[in-house]
Scaffold this active site. Structure first.
Site, PDB file in Angstrom:
ATOM      1  N   TYR A 172       0.610  -1.242  -0.046  1.00 18.71           N
ATOM      2  CA  TYR A 172       0.154   0.158   0.043  1.00 18.71           C
ATOM      3  C   TYR A 172       0.700   1.314  -0.239  1.00 18.71           C
ATOM      4  O   TYR A 172       0.573   2.197  -0.505  1.00 18.71           O
ATOM      5  CB  TYR A 172      -0.921  -0.027   1.336  1.00 18.71           C
ATOM      6  CG  TYR A 172      -2.067  -0.941   1.076  1.00 18.71           C
ATOM      7  CD1 TYR A 172      -2.988  -0.810   0.235  1.00 18.71           C
ATOM      8  CD2 TYR A 172      -1.810  -2.344   1.613  1.00 18.71           C
ATOM      9  CE1 TYR A 172      -4.161  -1.740   0.255  1.00 18.71           C
ATOM     10  CE2 TYR A 172      -2.851  -3.279   1.595  1.00 18.71           C
ATOM     11  CZ  TYR A 172      -4.105  -2.947   0.876  1.00 18.71           C
ATOM     12  OH  TYR A 172      -4.995  -3.890   0.825  1.00 18.71           O
ATOM     13  N   ASN A 194     -12.380   0.305  -4.833  1.00 15.33           N
ATOM     14  CA  ASN A 194     -12.236  -0.162  -6.314  1.00 15.33           C
ATOM     15  C   ASN A 194     -13.280  -0.772  -6.940  1.00 15.33           C
ATOM     16  O   ASN A 194     -13.635  -1.981  -6.524  1.00 15.33           O
ATOM     17  CB  ASN A 194     -10.874  -1.008  -6.717  1.00 15.33           C
ATOM     18  CG  ASN A 194     -10.646  -1.369  -7.839  1.00 15.33           C
ATOM     19  OD1 ASN A 194     -11.354  -0.583  -8.860  1.00 15.33           O
ATOM     20  ND2 ASN A 194     -10.040  -2.562  -8.040  1.00 15.33           N
ATOM     21  N   CYS A 204      -6.477  -4.424  -7.878  1.00 16.63           N
ATOM     22  CA  CYS A 204      -6.452  -4.189  -6.438  1.00 16.63           C
ATOM     23  C   CYS A 204      -5.822  -5.482  -5.964  1.00 16.63           C
ATOM     24  O   CYS A 204      -5.194  -5.528  -4.709  1.00 16.63           O
ATOM     25  CB  CYS A 204      -7.624  -3.611  -5.657  1.00 16.63           C
ATOM     26  SG  CYS A 204      -9.106  -4.817  -6.104  1.00 16.63           S
ATOM     27  N   HIS A 205      -6.015  -6.638  -6.201  1.00 13.75           N
ATOM     28  CA  HIS A 205      -5.550  -7.986  -5.663  1.00 13.75           C
ATOM     29  C   HIS A 205      -4.198  -7.938  -5.882  1.00 13.75           C
ATOM     30  O   HIS A 205      -3.555  -8.701  -4.829  1.00 13.75           O
ATOM     31  CB  HIS A 205      -6.098  -9.128  -6.492  1.00 13.75           C
ATOM     32  CG  HIS A 205      -5.872  -9.241  -7.730  1.00 13.75           C
ATOM     33  ND1 HIS A 205      -6.494  -8.580  -8.770  1.00 13.75           N
ATOM     34  CD2 HIS A 205      -4.767 -10.079  -8.600  1.00 13.75           C
ATOM     35  CE1 HIS A 205      -5.926  -8.643 -10.036  1.00 13.75           C
ATOM     36  NE2 HIS A 205      -4.971  -9.711 -10.024  1.00 13.75           N
ATOM     37  N   GLU A 249      -2.088 -15.818 -11.236  1.00 10.39           N
ATOM     38  CA  GLU A 249      -0.991 -14.990 -12.148  1.00 10.39           C
ATOM     39  C   GLU A 249       0.555 -15.466 -12.086  1.00 10.39           C
ATOM     40  O   GLU A 249       1.425 -14.967 -12.399  1.00 10.39           O
ATOM     41  CB  GLU A 249      -0.967 -13.316 -11.652  1.00 10.39           C
ATOM     42  CG  GLU A 249      -2.475 -13.028 -12.213  1.00 10.39           C
ATOM     43  CD  GLU A 249      -2.474 -11.374 -11.767  1.00 10.39           C
ATOM     44  OE1 GLU A 249      -1.518 -10.719 -11.260  1.00 10.39           O
ATOM     45  OE2 GLU A 249      -3.512 -10.818 -11.991  1.00 10.39           O
TER      46      GLU A 249
END
Length: 167
Positions: free
Chosen positions: A103, A127, A135-136, A162
């Protein structure tokens, strides 16, 4: 302007996609939400029009993403939020597929003070474009899987998809 919506099945559950359309043709995507997502609209509003064709590009790109065939999105976007939130959400776009940041790093990337992590966390949690604006990929300073409105188990699933490096 007309608000349109469609639904799609996904590994995260049935997603609600909404967008705004001016005339005929594709809509600018305003929101993608998962079932039970904190603070998100679970069902289409009564005045929204069901129009899967207007959101077909988003469905196609999300389908390819879930199949591991797409790593970025190329869609017109129309999320609604304050200027601060828009800056944070735009900075999410620059987090590469398969990577994570904190963050504090996101705050700096958006031109905010690294001490603004709570405000940044609030913006990330709000979001409206789940998956599309990744945002993940934002983690706690310790590498903890924190702050995902759709649930930590879904965050882990997306990062696994991913091949994301966890801290």
């Amino acid at each position: 302007m007309t608000t349109v919506f469609t639904m799609m099945d996904s590994p995260l559950g049935r997603l609600l996609l909404s967008g705004v359309r001016d005339g005929d043709g594709p809509a600018a995507l305003a929101a993608v939400t998962a079932p039970g997502q904190k603070g998100a609209q679970a069902e289409p509003a009564d005045d929204w029009e069901y129009d899967p064709d207007a959101l077909a590009p988003a469905v196609d790109q999300l389908t390819a993403y879930f199949a591991g065939e797409r790593t970025t999105f190329d869609l017109p976007l129309a999320p609604v939020g304050t200027d601060f939130r828009q800056r944070i959400w735009k900075a999410l776009d620059d987090i590469p597929y398969g990577t994570t940041i904190t963050y504090g790093q996101l705050a700096a990337a958006a031109g905010e003070s690294p001490r603004a992590v709570r405000a940044v966390g609030g913006a990330v949690g709000a979001n409206p474009l789940l998956i599309i604006r990744p945002c993940h990929r934002v983690m706690g300073a310790s590498g903890a899987l924190t702050g995902f409105a759709a649930g930590v188990e879904r965050k882990r699933w997306l990062l696994d998809l991913e091949g994301g490096a966890l801290f």
